[in-house]
Write a protein that holds these residues in place. Structure first.
Motif, PDB file in Angstrom:
ATOM      1  N   ASN A 132      -8.286 -10.944  -2.970  1.00 50.86           N
ATOM      2  CA  ASN A 132      -8.357 -10.253  -4.266  1.00 50.86           C
ATOM      3  C   ASN A 132      -7.457  -9.030  -4.320  1.00 50.86           C
ATOM      4  O   ASN A 132      -7.053  -8.599  -5.394  1.00 50.86           O
ATOM      5  CB  ASN A 132      -9.800  -9.808  -4.549  1.00 50.86           C
ATOM      6  N   VAL A 133      -7.149  -8.488  -3.158  1.00 52.23           N
ATOM      7  CA  VAL A 133      -6.303  -7.292  -3.119  1.00 52.23           C
ATOM      8  C   VAL A 133      -4.923  -7.575  -3.735  1.00 52.23           C
ATOM      9  O   VAL A 133      -4.221  -6.665  -4.167  1.00 52.23           O
ATOM     10  CB  VAL A 133      -6.200  -6.765  -1.668  1.00 52.23           C
ATOM     11  N   LEU A 172      -7.871  -2.820   6.050  1.00 54.66           N
ATOM     12  CA  LEU A 172      -8.248  -1.432   5.815  1.00 54.66           C
ATOM     13  C   LEU A 172      -7.440  -0.478   6.698  1.00 54.66           C
ATOM     14  O   LEU A 172      -7.009   0.583   6.255  1.00 54.66           O
ATOM     15  CB  LEU A 172      -9.739  -1.258   6.097  1.00 54.66           C
ATOM     16  N   ALA A 209     -10.643  -2.984  -2.825  1.00 52.11           N
ATOM     17  CA  ALA A 209      -9.592  -3.990  -2.618  1.00 52.11           C
ATOM     18  C   ALA A 209     -10.089  -5.420  -2.835  1.00 52.11           C
ATOM     19  O   ALA A 209      -9.400  -6.237  -3.431  1.00 52.11           O
ATOM     20  CB  ALA A 209      -8.989  -3.849  -1.223  1.00 52.11           C
ATOM     21  N   CYS A 210     -11.299  -5.711  -2.380  1.00 54.78           N
ATOM     22  CA  CYS A 210     -11.788  -7.102  -2.473  1.00 54.78           C
ATOM     23  C   CYS A 210     -12.584  -7.321  -3.750  1.00 54.78           C
ATOM     24  O   CYS A 210     -13.151  -8.389  -3.954  1.00 54.78           O
ATOM     25  CB  CYS A 210     -12.598  -7.481  -1.248  1.00 54.78           C
ATOM     26  N   GLU A 211     -12.621  -6.305  -4.610  1.00 53.80           N
ATOM     27  CA  GLU A 211     -13.257  -6.389  -5.921  1.00 53.80           C
ATOM     28  C   GLU A 211     -14.755  -6.689  -5.843  1.00 53.80           C
ATOM     29  O   GLU A 211     -15.291  -7.485  -6.610  1.00 53.80           O
ATOM     30  CB  GLU A 211     -12.518  -7.425  -6.796  1.00 53.80           C
ATOM     31  N   TYR A 258       0.832  -1.205   0.000  1.00 58.59           N
ATOM     32  CA  TYR A 258       0.000   0.000   0.000  1.00 58.59           C
ATOM     33  C   TYR A 258       0.866   1.254   0.000  1.00 58.59           C
ATOM     34  O   TYR A 258       0.553   2.243  -0.667  1.00 58.59           O
ATOM     35  CB  TYR A 258      -0.966   0.000   1.185  1.00 58.59           C
ATOM     36  N   ASN A 300      -4.435  -8.595  -6.551  1.00 56.32           N
ATOM     37  CA  ASN A 300      -4.451  -8.067  -7.927  1.00 56.32           C
ATOM     38  C   ASN A 300      -3.992  -6.609  -7.969  1.00 56.32           C
ATOM     39  O   ASN A 300      -3.271  -6.212  -8.878  1.00 56.32           O
ATOM     40  CB  ASN A 300      -5.853  -8.201  -8.527  1.00 56.32           C
ATOM     41  N   GLN A 301      -4.424  -5.835  -6.981  1.00 56.73           N
ATOM     42  CA  GLN A 301      -3.975  -4.439  -6.925  1.00 56.73           C
ATOM     43  C   GLN A 301      -2.471  -4.372  -6.640  1.00 56.73           C
ATOM     44  O   GLN A 301      -1.754  -3.564  -7.222  1.00 56.73           O
ATOM     45  CB  GLN A 301      -4.729  -3.673  -5.826  1.00 56.73           C
ATOM     46  N   THR A 348     -16.035  -8.031   1.328  1.00 54.25           N
ATOM     47  CA  THR A 348     -15.126  -8.454   2.385  1.00 54.25           C
ATOM     48  C   THR A 348     -14.144  -7.352   2.785  1.00 54.25           C
ATOM     49  O   THR A 348     -13.196  -7.606   3.497  1.00 54.25           O
ATOM     50  CB  THR A 348     -14.345  -9.727   2.003  1.00 54.25           C
ATOM     51  N   THR A 394     -16.647  -8.062  -3.352  1.00 55.09           N
ATOM     52  CA  THR A 394     -17.105  -9.320  -2.757  1.00 55.09           C
ATOM     53  C   THR A 394     -17.565  -9.144  -1.311  1.00 55.09           C
ATOM     54  O   THR A 394     -17.715 -10.122  -0.582  1.00 55.09           O
ATOM     55  CB  THR A 394     -15.998 -10.387  -2.815  1.00 55.09           C
ATOM     56  N   GLU A 443     -11.874 -14.120  -1.130  1.00 54.07           N
ATOM     57  CA  GLU A 443     -12.241 -12.777  -1.623  1.00 54.07           C
ATOM     58  C   GLU A 443     -11.315 -11.719  -1.038  1.00 54.07           C
ATOM     59  O   GLU A 443     -10.983 -10.739  -1.707  1.00 54.07           O
ATOM     60  CB  GLU A 443     -13.693 -12.440  -1.240  1.00 54.07           C
ATOM     61  N   VAL A 444     -10.940 -11.929   0.225  1.00 52.66           N
ATOM     62  CA  VAL A 444     -10.068 -10.943   0.871  1.00 52.66           C
ATOM     63  C   VAL A 444      -8.732 -10.861   0.122  1.00 52.66           C
ATOM     64  O   VAL A 444      -8.096  -9.824   0.047  1.00 52.66           O
ATOM     65  CB  VAL A 444      -9.845 -11.322   2.353  1.00 52.66           C
TER      66      VAL A 444
END
Lengths: 478, 157
Positions: free
Chosen positions: A74-75, A389, B85-87, A35, A77-78, B91, B89, A71-72
């Motif tokens: 997925n970050v 977050l 961030a979680c696209e 980040y 990808n960023q 979360t 979903t 799902e968590v």
């Protein structure tokens, strides 16, 4: 022009570049590091080198986030987009304090940001804590998530009752992994060694023990809701733990209010829920502190002696635990200690105190003017609390400070990693981003064979081997 | 092939064109219009939304009806740090937005428990807070203005 001339010219140009572009080194490629890098790339022209002790990136996103929470992740990808920017380099398998010293880094960078997190378990310091089957939650999490140092964790799941000490989100992750139907876990990227042992688990009853009351739980509502909805699992609260709680509800701020209401709702459903032979029991207990572990003659844990607490103080937020003379014994053959993480002092020059790097809003104050400025972000600077977050907010904030400081700096004369890469190379096998991409592909291929999104490689040697290989060869071998 | 093309959203289509094997001749999305039979209709299905950042900066974007606010940020590559961030979903709460009361009230759906759970972790939570990934744009919402609260306000430091 001869080759030699060309090199001199090259060096001249790159030396010229050094004076123009600031160099930033980020130590630790977890969420805080990524980040911070994200903010820097968007707000200042600079070169960023991200070094990481492990040969793979993403820190707790990869090794902390539970496998049933894809799902968590997925970050990632960023973060990958950040890593693929031309001004960002990833150097994995490089350890601060071992392969490079902090002083070396500060000599070669205009700014050094420490984001290496909190990798150790806090301990209780009570009798028999080293008994067999008293396990740090951190190690258990590392074990099911494929952290190389935890792959050989010794754990015995043949007892019917286990207990978790602590009531945070890590505690609930551990509970969910132990109580979830095994078929649910098979679909995740949980490591195969963990899956095999969990498949033979005999645990039917799990206590979740906290020092304070329902109003002070540290877990968040999403995790609680998930636990309450778990298939073939019943949550059993102790009604006496909730005395007076309902009176407090109207005065609570919204987040605390909602999670308390959810607990009360679940408490009221206690009676109505049906139980079959397959039903596992999840039993939160409040107002209890571990006093000592009870062991048998083989040094196996057989129970915990708990001190009963009462709370003192007006405000629920600042209420303190006061131990009473009352004792409760919980019998169990397995205990997880989930009372928090702590950071380590990775290098002798890291200004470290009380488990944190001392800092003023992310700036590490010291007198060494000629060295690159030192910063800290994420759990290493804030302490191991909060969700991603919060780490994001903190990392952005510190990165903003770095940007402001760098913009105020007149010249940039540091050379960055390239200058001493050769020295480090002799000490360790550096894994770069391309290396990680090979590992990533390999793991996904391995996962496919088992119907999982990924099968993590849990040996550092193997990871490095794949990173160094041509992926096609790897594919043929597998 | 044409059917596939028809089903693609404009932004995806543009993406495909930009990264196709044929080179970059077709970047201009207007030139793709003859390919798609639904594109004329699409033209009418656009709405405008505006993200107001905490420093006052306004990011205006055109959006397709049916897109979520998160889609709008992603498809238009809006520079909102760490958003989504979680696209989508449910979360994380990085797509937290604050709406005007009247906009909040006219949204067709109330936030679900799961959305509220994530909002509970957001900074600067208000009574008209929502997650951008859960707000689907309708024709009715044309001109919607959304406040994106500051993320670098760490409650712990």
């Amino acid at each position: 022009m001869t080759f030699g001339n060309l090199r001199t010219l090259n060096r001249f140009y790159s030396a010229n570049n050094y004076t123009k572009i600031p160099r930033v080194c980020i130590v630790g490629a977890g969420p805080a590091g990524f980040y911070a890098a994200m903010h820097l790339t968007k707000n200042i022209q600079c070169k960023i080198d991200l070094i990481e002790k492990l040969p793979v990136p993403f820190g707790l996103i990869r090794y902390g986030v539970a496998p049933d929470h894809p799902e968590v992740k997925n970050v990632i990808n960023q973060f990958t987009k950040v890593a693929q920017r031309p001004e960002v380099n990833f150097y994995g398998n490089v350890t601060l304090g071992k392969d490079i010293t902090l002083n070396q880094l500060r000599q070669h960078y205009d700014a050094v940001l420490l984001t290496y997190g909190a990798e150790k378990d806090k301990t209780l310091g009570i009798e028999n804590e080293n008994a067999k089957n008293v396990i740090g939650a951190r190690h258990f999490v590392g074990w099911y998530n494929g952290l190389p140092s935890n792959k050989d964790l010794e754990i015995d799941l043949s007892c019917d009752t286990a207990a978790i000490l602590g009531q945070g989100n890590v505690a609930l992750d551990v509970a969910r992994i132990l109580l979830s139907p095994i078929d649910e876990l098979r679909k995740t990227d949980i490591t195969e060694h963990a899956l095999n042992i969990l498949a033979g688990s005999k645990i039917k009853q799990l206590y979740l023990i906290g020092r304070r009351g329902p109003l002070q739980v540290a877990f968040t509502i999403k995790e609680l809701r998930e636990q309450l909805k778990l298939r073939d699992c019943k949550t059993v609260w102790r009604p006496e733990d909730f005395q007076n709680v309902i009176n407090e509800v109207p005065n609570l701020p919204r987040p605390r209010k909602r999670i308390t209401e959810l607990m009360l709702k679940s408490l009221n459903e206690n009676e109505t829920c049906s139980i079959s032979n397959n039903t596992k029991m999840f039993k939160p207990i409040f107002f209890r502190s571990p006093k000592k572990f009870i062991i048998n003659d083989k040094n196996n844990v057989t129970g915990i002696e708990l001190t009963c607490n009462k709370l003192e103080g007006e405000n629920w937020e600042s209420q303190k635990c006061i131990p009473t003379d009352e004792i409760e014994v919980v019998n169990c053959g397995l205990v997880f200690r989930s009372i928090g993480y702590k950071s380590i002092k990775a290098d002798e020059d890291v200004p470290f105190s009380n488990g944190l790097v001392l800092n003023e809003r992310g700036c590490v104050i010291d007198e060494a003017n000629e060295l690159g400025k030192l910063y800290v972000a994420g759990w290493l600077g804030t302490g191991p609390v909060g969700v991603i977050l919060h780490t994001m907010g903190n990392a952005f904030q510190v990165a903003k400070t770095i940007c402001d400081d760098l913009k105020n700096k007149a010249d940039y004369s540091k050379s960055g990693f390239a200058e001493f890469k050769d020295i480090v190379k002799d000490k360790t096998d550096i894994v770069d981003w391309e290396g990680w991409q090979k590992i990533d592909k390999f793991e996904i291929e391995e996962g496919k064979k088992r119907g999982k999104p990924r099968e993590k490689i849990c040996s550092v040697e193997k990871i490095i081997e794949i990173a160094k290989s041509e992926f096609n060869i790897v594919k043929d071998n597998s | 092939m044409f059917r596939t093309v028809k089903n693609l959203s404009c932004s995806k289509f543009r993406y495909l064109l930009r990264f196709n094997d044929l080179g970059s001749n077709c970047i201009d999305s207007k030139r793709i219009v003859p390919f798609s039979t639904s594109s004329l209709a699409l033209k009418d299905e656009k709405v405008k939304v505006c993200f107001v950042l905490n420093d006052g900066k306004r990011l205006e974007a055109e959006a397709k009806i049916g897109d979520t606010l998160l889609d709008v940020v992603v498809n238009n590559d809006l520079n909102i740090e760490g958003y989504g961030a979680c696209e989508g979903t449910l979360t994380c709460s990085t797509c937290h937005v604050i709406l005007k009361q009247e906009d909040y009230d006219r949204l067709p759906e109330e936030p679900s428990d799961e959305e509220r759970d994530m909002l509970d972790l957001a900074y600067g939570l208000t009574d008209t807070s929502r997650l951008g990934c859960q707000i689907t744009l309708t024709k009715d919402l044309d001109g919607l203005e959304i406040i994106v609260p500051e993320t670098i306000n760490d409650a712990r430091s």
